[in-house]
Design an enzyme around this catalytic site. Structure first.
Site, mmCIF file in Angstrom:
data_model
loop_
_atom_site.group_PDB
_atom_site.id
_atom_site.type_symbol
_atom_site.label_atom_id
_atom_site.label_comp_id
_atom_site.label_asym_id
_atom_site.label_seq_id
_atom_site.Cartn_x
_atom_site.Cartn_y
_atom_site.Cartn_z
ATOM 1 N N ARG A 147 -1.473 -1.182 10.138
ATOM 2 C CA ARG A 147 0.307 -0.681 8.935
ATOM 3 C C ARG A 147 0.714 0.284 9.768
ATOM 4 O O ARG A 147 0.427 1.531 10.763
ATOM 5 C CB ARG A 147 0.117 0.100 7.703
ATOM 6 C CG ARG A 147 1.368 -0.857 6.916
ATOM 7 C CD ARG A 147 1.624 1.030 5.742
ATOM 8 N NE ARG A 147 1.925 1.895 5.647
ATOM 9 C CZ ARG A 147 2.077 3.126 5.165
ATOM 10 N NH1 ARG A 147 2.243 2.096 4.116
ATOM 11 N NH2 ARG A 147 2.194 4.074 4.973
ATOM 12 N N TYR A 159 9.738 6.921 4.023
ATOM 13 C CA TYR A 159 8.614 6.782 3.735
ATOM 14 C C TYR A 159 7.737 6.756 4.549
ATOM 15 O O TYR A 159 7.942 6.064 5.357
ATOM 16 C CB TYR A 159 8.870 5.587 2.474
ATOM 17 C CG TYR A 159 7.431 5.169 2.378
ATOM 18 C CD1 TYR A 159 7.167 4.018 3.394
ATOM 19 C CD2 TYR A 159 6.778 6.164 1.976
ATOM 20 C CE1 TYR A 159 5.704 3.352 3.061
ATOM 21 C CE2 TYR A 159 5.024 5.518 1.536
ATOM 22 C CZ TYR A 159 4.853 4.455 2.285
ATOM 23 O OH TYR A 159 3.706 4.108 2.210
ATOM 24 N N ASP A 210 5.571 -1.546 5.462
ATOM 25 C CA ASP A 210 5.274 -0.613 3.710
ATOM 26 C C ASP A 210 6.954 -1.661 4.132
ATOM 27 O O ASP A 210 7.083 -0.218 4.068
ATOM 28 C CB ASP A 210 4.895 -0.046 3.672
ATOM 29 C CG ASP A 210 4.969 -0.172 2.054
ATOM 30 O OD1 ASP A 210 4.016 1.020 1.172
ATOM 31 O OD2 ASP A 210 5.381 -0.885 1.344
ATOM 32 N N HIS A 212 8.304 -0.455 0.701
ATOM 33 C CA HIS A 212 8.462 0.016 -0.122
ATOM 34 C C HIS A 212 9.634 0.538 -1.049
ATOM 35 O O HIS A 212 9.887 1.167 -1.597
ATOM 36 C CB HIS A 212 8.292 1.859 0.650
ATOM 37 C CG HIS A 212 6.978 3.229 -0.223
ATOM 38 N ND1 HIS A 212 7.924 3.940 -0.882
ATOM 39 C CD2 HIS A 212 5.472 3.063 -0.270
ATOM 40 C CE1 HIS A 212 6.693 4.514 -1.460
ATOM 41 N NE2 HIS A 212 5.669 3.985 -0.788
ATOM 42 N N GLU A 236 5.054 -5.209 2.395
ATOM 43 C CA GLU A 236 5.161 -4.774 1.105
ATOM 44 C C GLU A 236 5.633 -4.261 0.460
ATOM 45 O O GLU A 236 6.746 -3.741 1.462
ATOM 46 C CB GLU A 236 4.139 -4.349 1.702
ATOM 47 C CG GLU A 236 3.222 -3.703 0.731
ATOM 48 C CD GLU A 236 2.201 -1.884 0.410
ATOM 49 O OE1 GLU A 236 1.225 -2.012 1.852
ATOM 50 O OE2 GLU A 236 1.974 -1.582 0.098
ATOM 51 N N GLU A 262 1.177 -2.333 -6.005
ATOM 52 C CA GLU A 262 0.615 -1.529 -6.311
ATOM 53 C C GLU A 262 1.387 -0.067 -6.974
ATOM 54 O O GLU A 262 0.417 0.290 -8.118
ATOM 55 C CB GLU A 262 0.469 -0.332 -5.059
ATOM 56 C CG GLU A 262 1.844 0.228 -4.074
ATOM 57 C CD GLU A 262 2.160 1.109 -3.472
ATOM 58 O OE1 GLU A 262 1.235 0.228 -2.052
ATOM 59 O OE2 GLU A 262 2.655 2.613 -3.278
ATOM 60 N N ARG A 283 -2.211 -6.012 -4.575
ATOM 61 C CA ARG A 283 -2.453 -5.009 -4.821
ATOM 62 C C ARG A 283 -2.575 -4.160 -5.595
ATOM 63 O O ARG A 283 -3.355 -2.852 -5.550
ATOM 64 C CB ARG A 283 -1.644 -4.268 -3.415
ATOM 65 C CG ARG A 283 -1.168 -5.202 -2.118
ATOM 66 C CD ARG A 283 -0.201 -4.025 -1.134
ATOM 67 N NE ARG A 283 0.056 -2.269 -1.723
ATOM 68 C CZ ARG A 283 -1.060 -1.380 -0.780
ATOM 69 N NH1 ARG A 283 -2.218 -2.090 -0.215
ATOM 70 N NH2 ARG A 283 -1.017 -0.021 -0.891
ATOM 71 N N GLU A 339 -7.057 -1.350 1.681
ATOM 72 C CA GLU A 339 -6.005 -0.276 2.694
ATOM 73 C C GLU A 339 -7.137 1.221 2.586
ATOM 74 O O GLU A 339 -7.944 1.066 1.942
ATOM 75 C CB GLU A 339 -5.420 0.459 1.724
ATOM 76 C CG GLU A 339 -4.365 1.140 2.320
ATOM 77 C CD GLU A 339 -2.809 1.924 1.357
ATOM 78 O OE1 GLU A 339 -2.825 1.050 -0.072
ATOM 79 O OE2 GLU A 339 -2.268 2.289 1.683
ATOM 80 N N TRP A 402 12.440 4.842 -3.638
ATOM 81 C CA TRP A 402 11.693 6.113 -2.647
ATOM 82 C C TRP A 402 10.805 5.544 -1.228
ATOM 83 O O TRP A 402 10.042 4.123 -2.008
ATOM 84 C CB TRP A 402 11.150 7.203 -2.559
ATOM 85 C CG TRP A 402 9.667 7.804 -1.651
ATOM 86 C CD1 TRP A 402 10.935 8.598 -0.805
ATOM 87 C CD2 TRP A 402 9.085 8.226 -2.246
ATOM 88 N NE1 TRP A 402 9.827 8.822 0.175
ATOM 89 C CE2 TRP A 402 8.318 8.409 -0.876
ATOM 90 C CE3 TRP A 402 7.712 7.562 -2.889
ATOM 91 C CZ2 TRP A 402 6.572 9.024 -0.601
ATOM 92 C CZ3 TRP A 402 6.018 7.668 -2.782
ATOM 93 C CH2 TRP A 402 6.350 8.240 -1.269
HETATM 94 C C1 CS2 Z 1 2.429 3.542 0.058
HETATM 95 C C2 CS2 Z 1 1.325 4.640 -1.142
HETATM 96 O O1 CS2 Z 1 -0.027 3.164 0.335
HETATM 97 C C3 CS2 Z 1 0.931 2.700 0.290
HETATM 98 O O2 CS2 Z 1 0.777 1.135 0.153
HETATM 99 O O3 CS2 Z 1 3.171 2.778 -0.506
HETATM 100 O O4 CS2 Z 1 1.292 5.565 -0.341
HETATM 101 C C4 CS2 Z 1 2.443 4.951 -2.366
HETATM 102 O O5 CS2 Z 1 3.166 6.113 -0.977
HETATM 103 C C5 CS2 Z 1 1.306 6.417 -2.367
HETATM 104 O O6 CS2 Z 1 0.345 5.618 -3.034
HETATM 105 C C6 CS2 Z 1 2.221 6.864 -4.306
HETATM 106 O O7 CS2 Z 1 1.888 8.126 -4.444
HETATM 107 MG MG MG Z 2 2.749 1.044 -0.834
#
Ligand code: CS2
Ligand code: MG
Length: 402
Positions: A147, A159, A210, A212, A236, A262, A283, A339, A402
């Site tokens: 990634r 991020y 990502d 995000h 993602e 996630e 995810r 991941e 975020w």
């Molecule tokens: C992120 C995470 O790994 C990822 O794909 O989206 O690092 C996420 O920001 C954290 O798990 C939040 O606690």
């Molecule tokens: Mg993520």
């Protein structure tokens, strides 16, 4: 066999972890992860005050009935706190079951469907050159999927990029820090980043990115379309997934594969995304999605629609979840990718485990159960500290994702 006791362990070897330990009358115990980054004490209290009293005296082999009891019996359903608490119980019971039957948990999920679990890691940099150098460093470690995240010129903090170099750890002690965001510079810079990655590393490396949750559907459609020449493995969280039909719009504009999930915690959160094939990878993770019992159902549903798994595996999911995810990923048919953000040495010492990484793949090991333990004496040396994930504001001050 009966459950005789259960309790919550909270430790912070560099970051907070919530672990449930379930003990039985035959001396076998199981571990479950209940870590919810930034809201750890909510899950700990949910388990201690409301769940554990209902477990004592039950047969730990009854994973399905206990799952239904905790999901339907609470009346108030879903959400990250509830589903993380249910997951902690569920995974601990699978651990107990594997230990009692003297077999690794993957054998209880269908047995081996592959020799190893392909993983992806995180490469990042404050700018393109730094990000490319980090890709090279991770390729050296044998990763076949990476990634890539980069800072955005002109933005303070982004991020996925550590502020001062070194390891990236999203939660920080003290009140939430504030990041700033502007979509247009990001949309202009990201295709150029991946053009540079392909020019330097060629086509064979799986590349992931990502977003995000920070784009609107049409912005995500533009990004997906402009990334098409670089054949990403996935983008993602391109847009917040509460509006599942927003992904229909993205799908109409781009063939770049999409991964979501996630922050989702039940099959209903992704039901439309999957059955309409608006996504390619789900995810949702074992700790936040209700445990192995729930994730197996989600994976089987997704399999009907050619959707593969791509479970979340950040450092804020404990080694207990990493172990469970590797048993799960070894066994299910529609495994996609896992991941892998390696934990710190302190964390690995608190959670000794059998899983291992070799040349881009991981394996849970052959120990009965999950193959992970908790060194409670060492854990006690790392007291909990309240920590928060950052918040994000647009340049005009508007709060955004975020
Ligand atoms: C992120 C995470 O790994 C990822 O794909 O989206 O690092 C996420 O920001 C954290 O798990 C939040 O606690
Ligand atoms: Mg993520």
């Amino acid at each position: 066999m009966k459950i005789t006791n259960a309790y919550v362990n909270i430790t912070s070897p560099g970051r907070n972890f919530v672990t449930l330990k379930v003990e039985t009358d035959e001396g076998i115990y199981g571990l479950g992860d209940g870590t919810l980054n930034g809201r750890e004490m909510s899950v700990a209290s949910y388990l201690t005050e409301h769940v554990i009293p209902c477990l004592i005296g039950r047969d730990p082999f009854q994973t399905e009935d206990i799952w239904q009891y905790l999901y339907r019996g609470v009346y108030w359903r879903r959400g990250p706190v509830t589903m993380s608490a249910i997951a902690a119980v569920d995974v601990a019971l699978w651990d107990i079951k594997g230990k009692a039957l003297n077999t690794p948990v993957y054998n209880l999920l269908g047995g081996k469907s592959r020799d190893g679990v392909m993983v992806y890691c995180h490469a990042f940099g404050k700018d393109t050159e730094a990000a490319l150098d980090d890709v090279a460093a991770h390729q050296e470690l044998g990763y076949r999927a990476i990634r890539v995240q980069s800072g955005v010129a002109g933005l303070k903090g982004t991020y996925g990029v550590s502020k001062g170099g070194g390891r990236y750890e999203p939660a920080e002690r003290g009140l939430p820090s504030e990041y700033e965001w502007a979509t247009e510079p990001y949309l202009r810079a990201t295709p150029k980043l991946f053009q540079k990655v392909r020019e330097r590393f060629g086509e064979d490396l799986h590349l992931l990115h990502d977003c995000h949750h920070r784009l609107t559907p049409i912005e995500a459609a533009r990004l997906g379309k402009e990334l098409e020449p670089y054949h990403l493995f996935w983008i993602e969280d391109p847009t917040p997934a509460e509006l599942q039909e927003g992904f229909k719009l993205i799908r109409e504009h781009t063939v770049t594969p999409i991964a979501v999930g996630e922050v989702l915690n039940s099959i209903w959160d992704s039901h439309d995304l999957i059955r309409n094939q608006w996504i390619d990878y789900i995810r949702t993770t074992i700790v936040h999605g209700g445990g192995l019992t729930a994730l197996k159902k989600l994976a089987d549903f997704a399999d009907l629609y050619h959707v593969r798994t791509g479970c979340h595996g950040a450092t804020d999911l404990s080694p207990v979840t990493m172990a469970a995810a590797l048993h799960f990923g070894l066994a299910i048919h529609n495994f996609g990718i896992q991941e892998h953000m390696p934990h710190t040495e302190e964390t690995d010492a608190v959670f000794p485990h059998a899983y291992m990484y070799t040349d881009g793949y991981m394996h849970p090991g052959e120990k009965p159960g999950l193959g992970v333990d908790l060194d409670e004496a060492l854990a006690a040396k790392y007291p909990y500290h309240r920590a928060y994930l950052p918040v994000n504001r647009k340049l005009d001050g508007t709060l955004t994702d975020w």
